[in-house]
Design an enzyme around this catalytic site. Structure first.
Site, short mmCIF file in Angstrom:
data_model
loop_
_atom_site.label_atom_id
_atom_site.label_comp_id
_atom_site.label_asym_id
_atom_site.label_seq_id
_atom_site.Cartn_x
_atom_site.Cartn_y
_atom_site.Cartn_z
CE LYS A 228 38.43 39.84 36.38
NZ LYS A 228 38.94 40.26 35.03
CE LYS B 6 43.02 36.93 35.77
NZ LYS B 6 43.22 37.71 34.54
N1 C2G Z 1 45.18 38.31 26.23
C1 C2G Z 1 45.72 37.97 24.99
N2 C2G Z 1 46.92 37.34 24.94
C2 C2G Z 1 47.61 37.06 26.08
C3 C2G Z 1 47.07 37.42 27.34
C4 C2G Z 1 45.84 38.05 27.38
O1 C2G Z 1 45.11 38.22 23.93
N3 C2G Z 1 48.80 36.43 25.97
C5 C2G Z 1 43.87 38.96 26.25
C6 C2G Z 1 42.81 38.14 26.97
O2 C2G Z 1 42.27 37.16 26.10
C7 C2G Z 1 41.79 39.21 27.36
C8 C2G Z 1 42.67 40.46 27.57
O3 C2G Z 1 43.95 40.17 26.97
O4 C2G Z 1 40.87 39.45 26.28
C9 C2G Z 1 42.87 40.79 29.03
O5 C2G Z 1 43.34 39.62 29.67
P1 C2G Z 1 43.16 39.53 31.28
O6 C2G Z 1 43.69 40.76 31.90
O7 C2G Z 1 43.65 38.19 31.72
O8 C2G Z 1 41.57 39.61 31.41
P2 C2G Z 1 40.59 38.55 32.08
O9 C2G Z 1 41.02 38.26 33.47
O10 C2G Z 1 40.41 37.45 31.12
O11 C2G Z 1 39.25 39.45 32.25
O12 C2G Z 1 34.63 40.41 31.92
C10 C2G Z 1 35.77 39.88 31.27
C11 C2G Z 1 36.93 39.73 32.21
O13 C2G Z 1 37.15 40.92 32.96
C12 C2G Z 1 38.16 39.36 31.40
#
Ligand code: C2G
Length: 129
Positions: free
Chosen positions: A44, A46
């Site tokens: 990803k 990350k």
């Molecule tokens: N999230 C949120 N509010 C934030 C930060 C994050 O609602 N201020 C939500 C994101 O929208 C996501 C979840 O928390 O649904 C996890 O966020 P991340 O760890 O950044 O996940 P991401 O990298 O988007 O991975 O297959 C899908 C991916 O693995 C998603």
């Protein structure tokens, strides 16, 4: 049992994650969170501060979460939804529309992100202390 699933890195477990998981728990009776492995995070583009073990343990300790699984790749969602007999797939709305192809298997829901918090903003805030 109405089962909900979501996916993510969940680095530096913060209020935005908690507010999402809290709302997801209200969508059903059981919540599964698939936490991205360190290897998948690299895919990803990350780099998480915390290891998968720590991120999975934090998510698993959350009162809203019933089950934690590893997310190893983009392609496992369909098999997860079928194997775990999931009723609702849900993500934050930064993913709006991106997983609509799952609609033949289950409900697909996107929830508003929590404003002004992210793993990235936390890293910046700490760096500026
Ligand atoms: N999230 C949120 N509010 C934030 C930060 C994050 O609602 N201020 C939500 C994101 O929208 C996501 C979840 O928390 O649904 C996890 O966020 P991340 O760890 O950044 O996940 P991401 O990298 O988007 O991975 O297959 C899908 C991916 O693995 C998603």
């Amino acid at each position: 049992t109405r089962k909900v699933i979501t996916y993510g890195t969940f680095d530096l477990f913060h209020i935005g994650h908690i507010r999402l998981l809290e709302r997801l728990a209200e969508l059903g009776d059981h919540l599964t969170v698939c936490v991205s492995t360190d290897e998948f995070n690299a895919v990803k583009g990350k780099t998480a501060v915390m290891s998968w073990e720590q991120r999975a343990a934090l998510v698993g300790a959350c009162r809203y979460v019933d089950q934690v699984l590893p997310e190893k790749g983009w392609g496992q969602k369909r098999e997860d939804i079928i194997r775990e007999k999931i009723d609702v797939f849900a993500m934050g709305d930064d993913w709006e529309g991106r997983f609509d192809d799952l609609k033949d298997l289950c409900e697909v829901v996107y929830l508003p992100r929590t404003k002004d918090v992210s793993s990235t903003s936390l890293k910046t805030a700490i760096r500026e202390m």
